[in-house]
Design an enzyme around this catalytic site. Structure first.
Site, PDB file in Angstrom:
ATOM      1  N   GLY A   1      -4.684  -3.809 -12.239  1.00 32.80           N
ATOM      2  CA  GLY A   1      -4.288  -2.423 -12.500  1.00 32.80           C
ATOM      3  C   GLY A   1      -4.938  -1.920 -13.771  1.00 32.80           C
ATOM      4  N   GLY A   2      -6.040  -1.187 -13.599  1.00 32.21           N
ATOM      5  CA  GLY A   2      -6.646  -0.498 -14.731  1.00 32.21           C
ATOM      6  C   GLY A   2      -7.508  -1.341 -15.643  1.00 32.21           C
TER       7      GLY A   2
ATOM      8  N   CYS B   1       0.849  -1.197   0.000  1.00 34.99           N
ATOM      9  CA  CYS B   1       0.000   0.000   0.000  1.00 34.99           C
ATOM     10  C   CYS B   1       0.885   1.248   0.000  1.00 34.99           C
ATOM     11  CB  CYS B   1      -0.900  -0.005   1.229  1.00 34.99           C
ATOM     12  SG  CYS B   1      -1.874   1.496   1.354  1.00 34.99           S
TER      13      CYS B   1
HETATM   14  C1  FMN Z   1     -10.480   2.739  -2.783  1.00 38.81           C
HETATM   15  C2  FMN Z   1      -9.399   1.699  -2.923  1.00 38.81           C
HETATM   16  C3  FMN Z   1      -9.047   0.929  -1.820  1.00 38.81           C
HETATM   17  C4  FMN Z   1      -8.049  -0.051  -1.924  1.00 38.81           C
HETATM   18  N1  FMN Z   1      -7.739  -0.805  -0.832  1.00 38.81           N
HETATM   19  C5  FMN Z   1      -6.816  -1.808  -0.950  1.00 38.81           C
HETATM   20  C6  FMN Z   1      -6.547  -2.675   0.133  1.00 38.81           C
HETATM   21  O1  FMN Z   1      -7.160  -2.615   1.214  1.00 38.81           O
HETATM   22  N2  FMN Z   1      -5.594  -3.630  -0.038  1.00 38.81           N
HETATM   23  C7  FMN Z   1      -4.893  -3.799  -1.221  1.00 38.81           C
HETATM   24  O2  FMN Z   1      -4.056  -4.685  -1.320  1.00 38.81           O
HETATM   25  N3  FMN Z   1      -5.171  -2.998  -2.281  1.00 38.81           N
HETATM   26  C8  FMN Z   1      -6.109  -2.031  -2.174  1.00 38.81           C
HETATM   27  N4  FMN Z   1      -6.394  -1.232  -3.256  1.00 38.81           N
HETATM   28  C9  FMN Z   1      -5.647  -1.445  -4.522  1.00 38.81           C
HETATM   29  C10 FMN Z   1      -6.437  -2.343  -5.492  1.00 38.81           C
HETATM   30  O3  FMN Z   1      -6.675  -3.620  -4.949  1.00 38.81           O
HETATM   31  C11 FMN Z   1      -5.674  -2.468  -6.827  1.00 38.81           C
HETATM   32  O4  FMN Z   1      -4.433  -3.117  -6.605  1.00 38.81           O
HETATM   33  C12 FMN Z   1      -5.408  -1.119  -7.493  1.00 38.81           C
HETATM   34  O5  FMN Z   1      -6.489  -0.233  -7.281  1.00 38.81           O
HETATM   35  C13 FMN Z   1      -5.171  -1.260  -9.001  1.00 38.81           C
HETATM   36  O6  FMN Z   1      -6.283  -1.891  -9.630  1.00 38.81           O
HETATM   37  P1  FMN Z   1      -7.480  -1.062 -10.336  1.00 38.81           P
HETATM   38  O7  FMN Z   1      -6.848  -0.070 -11.254  1.00 38.81           O
HETATM   39  O8  FMN Z   1      -8.312  -2.098 -11.013  1.00 38.81           O
HETATM   40  O9  FMN Z   1      -8.228  -0.372  -9.217  1.00 38.81           O
HETATM   41  C14 FMN Z   1      -7.392  -0.256  -3.165  1.00 38.81           C
HETATM   42  C15 FMN Z   1      -7.764   0.519  -4.279  1.00 38.81           C
HETATM   43  C16 FMN Z   1      -8.760   1.480  -4.184  1.00 38.81           C
HETATM   44  C17 FMN Z   1      -9.137   2.283  -5.407  1.00 38.81           C
END
Ligand code: FMN
Length: 304
Positions: A241-242, A126
Site C-alpha cells: 500500500g503506497g 477487491c
Molecule cells: C490497476 C490495479 C489492479 C489491481 N488488481 C489487483 C488484483 O487483481 N488482485 C489483487 O489482489 N489486488 C489488485 N490490486 C491491488 C494491489 O495489489 C495493491 O494491493 C494496492 O494497489 C495497494 O498497493 P499500491 O499502493 O502499491 O498499489 C490492483 C491495483 C491496481 C492499481
C-alpha cells in the site's frame, strides 16, 4: 546483496520486495520481466475459474497521491492462465493470486494451480468486485475463515490471505484467518471505493463510477493495518500500500511486515524501482548496522 536475502513461509527470496497482484501480472512475459528486473517474488493478477472481461474503460484515473482503479478483476480464466504459468522462466518465486465468489470456487482454483505456485494469495478484498467476490467476502470473518479452511484442506502450498482495509476492525478478520490456518497475511488491498467526476461533462470518470484507491495516499493506513495485525497474530505479514522507495519499505518492516509488495509506484517509476529500493535498503542497513532483513521486522513494537 546477500544482506537482503530473506524468506517467508519457507520460500527463499533474494530481497524482501514483491510485484503486487494486478500490476503487470497477467502474462508470463510481464511476470518474467518483473523477475528479471529484481523483484524478490512476483504475484500474478488475480484470476478466476471462468474468463472475466472486467469493466469497460476508463478503468483507471489518477488522483492526488495515487490512482483509483476499477479494472473489475479482468482475467482469462484458469485454463488460459495455467498455460501462462507454464511459460514462467524468471528466478523469483511466484505467488498466484486467485478469487472466487464462494469457498468452493477458491478450493477448485487452488486444486488446479496449487502445484504451480510457491504461494497462493487469496484475494478476498477487491473493493469493486461483483457477484459476491472480493471485499464482500473479506468483510466477513466467518466467510473469510471458510475460504481459508477450504483452500488449506486441498493444497500443501503456503497460502496468504489478502485483506481489505474497508472494515471496522481488520484485526478481527486477521485473527479469524489465522485460526482457520492461513500461513501468512497480505495487508492491504486498495482502499475505498472512491470516485472522481469530470467537471466539463458532470459524468463520473470511471465507467464503474467507483474504484479502489492505491498509491502513496494509502500508505499510512496500510502501515497502521500491518502494525495492528502484527500485535495480534503469529503468522508472517506481507505489507502493501503506497510503497514507493526504500524508506517506505523500512517503515513496513519496522511495523511488522516480513516482506512488501509494490504496485502503483511501478506506474510512476517503472520496474527499475525494485533495484532502486534494494540499493537504498542495503545502504540503510549498512549505515544502521542491521545484518539481516529479519532482525528489522517489527522492531517498532519494542519501543512504542
Ligand atoms: C490497476 C490495479 C489492479 C489491481 N488488481 C489487483 C488484483 O487483481 N488482485 C489483487 O489482489 N489486488 C489488485 N490490486 C491491488 C494491489 O495489489 C495493491 O494491493 C494496492 O494497489 C495497494 O498497493 P499500491 O499502493 O502499491 O498499489 C490492483 C491495483 C491496481 C492499481
Amino acid at each position: 546483496m546477500l544482506v537482503l536475502e530473506t524468506e517467508i513461509c519457507g520460500i527463499k527470496m533474494r530481497n524482501p520486495t514483491m510485484l503486487a497482484a494486478g500490476v503487470l501480472g497477467t502474462t508470463a512475459a510481464s511476470l518474467n520481466w518483473a523477475s528479471k528486473s529484481g523483484a524478490g517474488a512476483v504475484v500474478t493478477k488475480s484470476f478466476s475459474i471462468e474468463p472475466n472481461r472486467g469493466y469497460p474503460n476508463p478503468t483507471t484515473v489518477e488522483v492526488t497521491g495515487g490512482f483509483i482503479n476499477a479494472v473489475g478483476l479482468s482475467n482469462p480464466g484458469v485454463e488460459a492462465f495455467t498455460l501462462e504459468l507454464k511459460k514462467l522462466e524468471g528466478s523469483a518465486p511466484v505467488v498466484v493470486s486467485i478469487y472466487g465468489s464462494n469457498p468452493e470456487e477458491f478450493g477448485r482454483l487452488a486444486t488446479k494451480i496449487g502445484g504451480m505456485a510457491d504461494m497462493i494469495e487469496l484475494n478476498v478484498s477487491c473493493p469493486h468486485a461483483v457477484g459476491g467476490c472480493g471485499a464482500s467476502i473479506g468483510q466477513d470473518p466467518d466467510l473469510t475463515a471458510e475460504v481459508v479452511k477450504t483452500v488449506k484442506n486441498v493444497i500443501k502450498t503456503p497460502i496468504s490471505v489478502k485483506l481489505t482495509p474497508n472494515v471496522t476492525d481488520i484485526v478481527e478478520i486477521a485473527v479469524a484467518s489465522q485460526k482457520a490456518g492461513c500461513d501468512a497475511i497480505t495487508l492491504i488491498n486498495s482502499l475505498g471505493p472512491g470516485m472522481r467526476i469530470d467537471i466539463e461533462t458532470a459524468h463520473t470518470i470511471l465507467h464503474n463510477k467507483f474504484g479502489g484507491l492505491s498509491g502513496p495516499a494509502i500508505k499510512p493506513i496500510a502501515l497502521r493495518c500491518v502494525y495492528d495485525v502484527y500485535e495480534a497474530v503469529n503468522v508472517p505479514l506481507i505489507g502493501v500500500g503506497g510503497i514507493k522507495d526504500y524508506m517506505d519499505v523500512v517503515e513496513f518492516l519496522f511495523a511488522g511486515a516480513s516482506c512488501v509488495q509494490i504496485g502503483t509506484a511501478i506506474y510512476y517509476d517503472g520496474l527499475k524501482i525494485f533495484r532502486d529500493i534494494c540499493i537504498g535498503l542495503e545502504r540503510f542497513m549498512n549505515r544502521k548496522g542491521y545484518q539481516s532483513v529479519k532482525e528489522m521486522v517489527g522492531i517498532t513494537h519494542n519501543y512504542d
